[in-house]
Write an enzyme that holds these catalytic residues in place. Structure first.
Site, PDB file in Angstrom:
ATOM      1  N   ARG A   1      33.593  14.128 137.215  1.00 38.12           N
ATOM      2  CA  ARG A   1      34.676  13.196 137.540  1.00 38.12           C
ATOM      3  C   ARG A   1      34.228  11.749 137.317  1.00 38.12           C
ATOM      4  NH1 ARG A   1      37.242  12.257 142.912  1.00 38.12           N
ATOM      5  NH2 ARG A   1      39.295  11.437 142.411  1.00 38.12           N
TER       6      ARG A   1
ATOM      7  N   HIS B   1      36.062   8.944 135.083  1.00 36.10           N
ATOM      8  CA  HIS B   1      36.497   7.671 135.677  1.00 36.10           C
ATOM      9  C   HIS B   1      35.794   6.479 135.017  1.00 36.10           C
ATOM     10  CE1 HIS B   1      38.699   8.899 139.591  1.00 36.10           C
ATOM     11  NE2 HIS B   1      38.767   9.867 138.713  1.00 36.10           N
TER      12      HIS B   1
ATOM     13  N   GLY C   1      36.074   1.905 128.794  1.00 33.64           N
ATOM     14  CA  GLY C   1      35.310   2.796 127.912  1.00 33.64           C
ATOM     15  C   GLY C   1      34.085   3.376 128.602  1.00 33.64           C
TER      16      GLY C   1
ATOM     17  N   ASP D   1      30.937   3.131 129.442  1.00 33.73           N
ATOM     18  CA  ASP D   1      29.921   2.061 129.425  1.00 33.73           C
ATOM     19  C   ASP D   1      29.169   1.922 130.739  1.00 33.73           C
ATOM     20  OD1 ASP D   1      31.884   1.039 131.054  1.00 33.73           O
ATOM     21  OD2 ASP D   1      32.022  -0.908 130.058  1.00 33.73           O
TER      22      ASP D   1
ATOM     23  N   ASN E   1      38.168   5.687 143.520  1.00 35.63           N
ATOM     24  CA  ASN E   1      36.793   6.118 143.233  1.00 35.63           C
ATOM     25  C   ASN E   1      35.968   6.440 144.472  1.00 35.63           C
ATOM     26  OD1 ASN E   1      36.916   6.068 140.450  1.00 35.63           O
ATOM     27  ND2 ASN E   1      36.368   3.914 140.307  1.00 35.63           N
TER      28      ASN E   1
ATOM     29  N   PRO F   1      44.737   7.738 136.170  1.00 32.38           N
ATOM     30  CA  PRO F   1      45.963   8.478 136.490  1.00 32.38           C
ATOM     31  C   PRO F   1      46.019   8.879 137.966  1.00 32.38           C
ATOM     32  CG  PRO F   1      44.460   9.814 135.156  1.00 32.38           C
ATOM     33  CD  PRO F   1      43.858   8.454 135.244  1.00 32.38           C
TER      34      PRO F   1
ATOM     35  N   HIS G   1      39.456  20.042 136.773  1.00 37.64           N
ATOM     36  CA  HIS G   1      39.739  20.291 138.193  1.00 37.64           C
ATOM     37  C   HIS G   1      39.421  21.727 138.603  1.00 37.64           C
ATOM     38  CE1 HIS G   1      42.537  16.633 139.190  1.00 37.64           C
ATOM     39  NE2 HIS G   1      41.258  16.326 139.115  1.00 37.64           N
ATOM     40  N   THR G   2      38.854  22.507 137.692  1.00 37.79           N
ATOM     41  CA  THR G   2      38.326  23.814 138.098  1.00 37.79           C
ATOM     42  C   THR G   2      37.124  23.613 139.024  1.00 37.79           C
ATOM     43  OG1 THR G   2      37.355  25.887 137.328  1.00 37.79           O
ATOM     44  CG2 THR G   2      36.880  23.956 136.010  1.00 37.79           C
TER      45      THR G   2
END
Length: 314
Positions: free
Chosen positions: A56, A60, A66, A68, A88, A155, A185-186
């Site tokens: 994740r 994020h 990008g 980075d 976050n 999102p 999301h598994t």
């Protein structure tokens, strides 16, 4: 399988910027891959739930500024960084990145970027959780910007499929790639605060989100009885990378509205059904989309730096 991965990576990399390559650290830090893999493996052996955190975190990171390493930067007195955004706060595994960076700095100081460490750690987390094996090009540089307001471009869990298609589309992803990436999301869990709006006063016509199975709604309500931070696994095998997430969507047991919308929407339902039926197809599309995601707005040369510490700009 090795040849398949090589072909996939070559296909995806056709448009890759010149500065990235599979063997980027071959001469400058030959043990980089091994150090990262061992650090991730050790961490996941003692806490398998960290696989979801690393995957994740990479996502994020890439969606903001990008790939980075901007999500790794700590806030300072004069700047609230991305990691302190509400979006976050559930990210975990920063200490794994720190541990790998520390070892790499001893071996080959100033060579391996935090952005690359994060991308490789996410790849290794997927593998150790039982997911597909894939390789990624290396050579990303670390960004010098990390601002909380930028995370508005992540999102939210309230998005419907059209909004998700639009947001992922702005980053160059197809509908199929968006659904494949949602399959991340598994792994892991969601906090009650991100799905409780589905359980009461959903909209003007419905108290309960109509796309939610009523029995599963009771499960979610029970989770939420422990408060906003109570966690609900996305599927029944929260630490295993498999296609169970898509099976859950077919049963109307997607935890987030943004999960279930993929089955509720006619545009994406066929893809969900395909992945629920065929795990190998999901794995193939997922690794291809992950390689592509890892190339989002990559900084090269003087556009970025190699941080001495992943938590602060040099």
């Amino acid at each position: 399988m090795g040849l398949l991965i090589a072909v996939v990576v070559i296909l995806v990399m056709n448009g890759v910027a010149d500065g990235l390559s599979m063997n980027y650290y071959l001469f400058t830090c030959p043990f980089a891959e091994m150090i990262i893999k061992n650090t991730v493996n050790k961490a996941l052996q003692s806490d398998p739930t960290l696989a979801a955190g690393l995957l994740r975190m990479h996502f994020h990171d890439c969606f903001i500024e990008g790939c980075d390493g901007s999500v790794l930067i700590d806030s300072t007195k004069g700047n609230t960084a991305e990691k302190d955004s509400p979006a976050n706060l559930s990210l975990r595994g920063y200490e794994i990145i720190d541990a790998a960076k520390e070892q790499l700095e001893k071996q080959c100081p100033g060579v391996v970027s935090c952005a690359d460490i994060l991308a490789m750690a996410a790849r290794d987390a997927v593998f150790f959780a039982g997911g597909p094996v894939y390789d990624i090009p290396k050579g990303r540089k670390d960004g010098r910007r990390s601002k909380i307001e930028d995370t508005a471009n992540l999102p939210p869990p309230s998005f419907n499929s059209s909004q998700l298609i639009n947001m992922f589309g702005q980053h160059g992803f197809t509908v199929q790639e968006m659904v494949a990436l949602s399959g991340a999301h598994t792994l892991g869990t969601a906090r009650c605060s991100s799905f409780k709006s589905r359980l009461s006063n959903f909209d003007s016509k419905n108290d309960l989100d109509p796309s939610l199975d009523t029995q599963f709604a009771r499960t979610l309500a029970k989770t939420c009885s422990a408060g906003d931070n109570a966690e609900q696994p996305f599927d029944s095998s929260r630490n295993a990378f498999d296609n169970d997430y898509f099976n859950a969507l077919q049963r109307k047991a997607g935890v987030l509205f943004s999960d279930q919308t993929l089955f509720a929407s006619v545009t994406t339902r066929g893809i969900v059904n395909g992945y629920a039926m065929n795990q190998a197809m999901f794995f193939f599309d997922f690794l291809r989309a992950m390689v592509k995601m890892g190339l989002l707005d990559v900084k090269e040369g003087s556009k970025g730096e190699v941080r001495n510490s992943c938590r602060m700009i040099n």
